[in-house]
Design a protein around this motif. Structure first.
Motif, short mmCIF file in Angstrom:
data_model
loop_
_atom_site.label_atom_id
_atom_site.label_comp_id
_atom_site.label_asym_id
_atom_site.label_seq_id
_atom_site.Cartn_x
_atom_site.Cartn_y
_atom_site.Cartn_z
N ASN A 117 0.40 -2.87 10.57
CA ASN A 117 -1.42 -2.17 10.43
C ASN A 117 -0.79 -0.96 8.92
OD1 ASN A 117 -3.60 -1.17 10.89
ND2 ASN A 117 -3.51 0.09 12.33
N LEU A 118 -0.64 -1.03 7.82
CA LEU A 118 0.18 -0.80 7.46
C LEU A 118 -1.37 0.41 6.31
CD1 LEU A 118 2.69 -2.07 4.88
CD2 LEU A 118 3.06 -0.33 6.59
N LYS A 119 -1.20 0.83 5.76
CA LYS A 119 -2.67 2.34 5.14
C LYS A 119 -1.96 2.17 3.73
CE LYS A 119 -3.65 2.89 9.73
NZ LYS A 119 -5.00 1.73 10.00
N PHE A 120 -3.12 2.47 3.10
CA PHE A 120 -2.91 2.01 1.60
C PHE A 120 -3.44 2.92 0.88
CE2 PHE A 120 -2.80 -2.11 2.84
CZ PHE A 120 -1.13 -2.82 2.54
N THR A 121 -3.25 4.02 0.31
CA THR A 121 -3.98 4.90 -0.87
C THR A 121 -3.71 4.59 -2.52
OG1 THR A 121 -3.55 6.52 0.72
CG2 THR A 121 -4.25 7.34 -0.90
N PRO A 122 -5.49 3.64 -2.56
CA PRO A 122 -4.87 3.91 -3.79
C PRO A 122 -5.16 4.60 -4.88
CG PRO A 122 -6.13 2.31 -2.79
CD PRO A 122 -6.82 3.47 -1.69
N LEU A 123 -4.42 4.69 -6.03
CA LEU A 123 -4.66 6.61 -6.51
C LEU A 123 -4.14 5.72 -8.25
CD1 LEU A 123 -1.86 8.10 -4.25
CD2 LEU A 123 -3.79 8.81 -4.56
N ILE A 165 1.61 3.64 2.13
CA ILE A 165 1.04 3.32 1.36
C ILE A 165 0.44 4.09 -0.19
CG2 ILE A 165 2.49 0.94 -0.04
CD1 ILE A 165 3.73 0.21 2.51
N ALA A 166 0.77 3.88 -0.50
CA ALA A 166 0.32 4.11 -2.21
C ALA A 166 0.60 3.38 -3.06
CB ALA A 166 0.01 5.72 -2.95
N ILE A 167 -0.76 2.73 -3.40
CA ILE A 167 -0.60 2.24 -4.42
C ILE A 167 -1.28 2.81 -6.28
CG2 ILE A 167 0.03 0.08 -2.77
CD1 ILE A 167 -2.83 -0.85 -3.31
N PRO A 168 -1.51 1.79 -7.37
CA PRO A 168 -1.91 1.97 -7.97
C PRO A 168 -3.47 1.94 -7.96
CG PRO A 168 0.08 1.12 -8.38
CD PRO A 168 -0.10 0.75 -7.30
N ASN A 169 -4.25 2.28 -8.58
CA ASN A 169 -5.30 1.54 -8.60
C ASN A 169 -6.25 0.95 -9.19
OD1 ASN A 169 -6.55 3.44 -10.19
ND2 ASN A 169 -7.34 5.39 -9.13
N ASP A 170 -5.87 0.84 -9.98
CA ASP A 170 -6.12 0.24 -11.21
C ASP A 170 -6.23 -1.65 -11.07
OD1 ASP A 170 -3.69 -1.45 -13.06
OD2 ASP A 170 -3.19 0.46 -11.84
N PRO A 171 -7.52 -2.73 -11.11
CA PRO A 171 -7.56 -4.02 -10.24
C PRO A 171 -5.55 -5.03 -10.21
CG PRO A 171 -9.80 -3.46 -11.84
CD PRO A 171 -7.78 -2.50 -11.39
N THR A 172 -5.49 -4.89 -12.08
CA THR A 172 -3.99 -5.62 -11.68
C THR A 172 -2.71 -4.72 -11.37
OG1 THR A 172 -3.65 -4.85 -13.81
CG2 THR A 172 -5.27 -6.69 -14.12
N GLU A 184 -2.97 -2.75 -8.87
CA GLU A 184 -3.01 -3.07 -7.04
C GLU A 184 -2.87 -4.26 -6.59
OE1 GLU A 184 -6.65 -1.16 -5.26
OE2 GLU A 184 -7.47 -3.02 -5.51
N GLY A 185 -3.06 -4.98 -7.50
CA GLY A 185 -2.84 -6.32 -7.27
C GLY A 185 -1.87 -7.17 -7.06
N ARG A 186 -0.60 -6.71 -7.80
CA ARG A 186 0.46 -6.31 -7.84
C ARG A 186 1.03 -5.99 -7.14
NH1 ARG A 186 3.34 -4.70 -13.38
NH2 ARG A 186 5.67 -5.33 -13.68
N ALA A 187 0.56 -4.47 -7.07
CA ALA A 187 2.08 -3.84 -5.57
C ALA A 187 1.51 -4.76 -4.17
CB ALA A 187 1.20 -2.80 -5.08
N LEU A 188 -0.07 -5.43 -3.92
CA LEU A 188 0.05 -6.60 -2.68
C LEU A 188 0.81 -7.67 -2.44
CD1 LEU A 188 -3.88 -5.30 -2.47
CD2 LEU A 188 -1.65 -4.36 -0.79
N GLN A 189 1.10 -8.06 -4.09
CA GLN A 189 1.47 -9.35 -3.81
C GLN A 189 3.20 -8.78 -3.68
OE1 GLN A 189 0.31 -12.01 -6.95
NE2 GLN A 189 -0.88 -10.76 -6.86
N LEU A 190 3.72 -7.60 -4.60
CA LEU A 190 5.07 -7.69 -3.65
C LEU A 190 5.52 -7.17 -2.59
CD1 LEU A 190 7.94 -6.22 -4.79
CD2 LEU A 190 6.87 -3.65 -4.80
N LEU A 191 4.20 -6.90 -1.85
CA LEU A 191 4.57 -6.16 -0.60
C LEU A 191 4.77 -7.71 0.24
CD1 LEU A 191 1.95 -3.30 0.16
CD2 LEU A 191 4.58 -2.81 -0.16
N GLN A 192 4.07 -8.42 -0.29
CA GLN A 192 3.57 -10.09 0.24
C GLN A 192 5.08 -10.68 -0.06
OE1 GLN A 192 0.04 -13.01 0.72
NE2 GLN A 192 1.43 -13.65 -1.22
#
Length: 272
Positions: free
Chosen positions: A172-178, A130-137, A139-147
């Motif tokens: 075991n999802l893999k993350f690609t920060p972009l 799963i690709a996620i944004p790499n800026d801190p806010t 990125e965290g927001r994306a992970l919270q969405l998945l949670q």
């Protein structure tokens, strides 16, 4: 000869006088440069017309990624920008020792998970990337969405979680920060991508067809987008006019019509 001279003077006055009056009647235009992202001019162009009647020439300066508008603001290349949410700004100020402040709310844009390879979140398989944004806010927001949808759990919810804070990752999802601007473009290479709504629309993705999307509630407050400027300009009367011209019923209707519910007018929003 004297009569000719008097006639010449009279004609000169009659010619010059209207031009002087015309020049005196014209309003001097104050230029305000506003940084925006992508196609946001569709919302700002009507605001621009309103401001022109008030003597303000709103010049829209378009940027392509989130790293640019605040730097331009700090360097006084623009007077204000309208692209970021409060959480992003807070993190930017901390990281860059800047004093950019909010002067008005604009929209709320719930982020979503998109895919070209699956049509339902239940189709995610073990080891999916799963690709996620790499800026801190974001990125965290994306992970919270998945949670939020039970795909994993993250620590450090009060801060900005990163993939290192992920646990209970049953698939075991893999993350690609972009860079946030690249997440939509990565959809051919990953199983799915968390994409900010403005970039999703730019990439012709339909937010209504996102696999999952953020809920709108009290936890959305840090993600309300804002108009921002340098602290030294927060009381600038022309910038206040820009905010007032934006926060209108006409703008609200334009946002709802243009983005079909993907962008939510947020200056009077009530969250539960």
């Amino acid at each position: 000869m004297k009569k000719f001279s008097k006639l010449f003077v009279l004609l000169s006055v009659l010619v010059v006088l209207p031009l002087t009056l015309l020049a005196g009647c014209g309003k001097s235009q104050k230029t305000v440069k506003l940084g925006i992202m992508g196609n946001d001019d569709r919302i700002w162009n009507p605001v621009k017309k309103t401001l022109k009647k008030e003597g303000i020439n709103l010049q829209l300066v378009s940027f392509s990624d989130y790293s640019q508008p605040n730097g331009a603001l700090q360097n006084h290349e623009i007077d204000a920008n309208a692209f970021q949410h409060q959480a992003f700004l807070d993190n930017w100020n901390k990281a860059h020792k800047s004093d950019i402040v909010s002067i008005g709310n604009t929209i709320l844009t719930p982020i979503g998970l998109y895919s070209k390879k699956i049509s339902n979140i239940k189709d995610l398989k073990k080891g999916s990337t799963i690709a996620i944004p790499n800026d801190p806010t974001n990125e965290g927001r994306a992970l919270q969405l998945l949670q939020e949808y039970g795909l994993l759990k993250v620590k450090n919810l009060s801060g900005f979680p990163t993939p290192k804070d992920v646990y209970d990752n049953k698939l075991n999802l893999k993350f690609t920060p972009l860079d946030a601007a690249q997440t939509a473009r990565s959809l051919d290479d990953v199983t799915a991508a968390v994409v900010n709504t403005n970039y999703a629309l730019d990439a012709k993705l339909n937010p209504k067809k996102a696999l999952i999307k953020e809920e709108v509630n009290n936890e959305s407050k840090p993600y309300i987008n804002i108009i921002a400027t340098n602290k030294s300009q927060k009381n600038d009367k022309d910038l206040k006019k820009v905010v007032e011209a934006y926060q209108t019923e006409a703008t609200k209707k334009n946002i709802e019509k243009t983005y079909d519910g993907a962008f939510i007018p947020a200056w009077n929003i009530k969250l539960k």
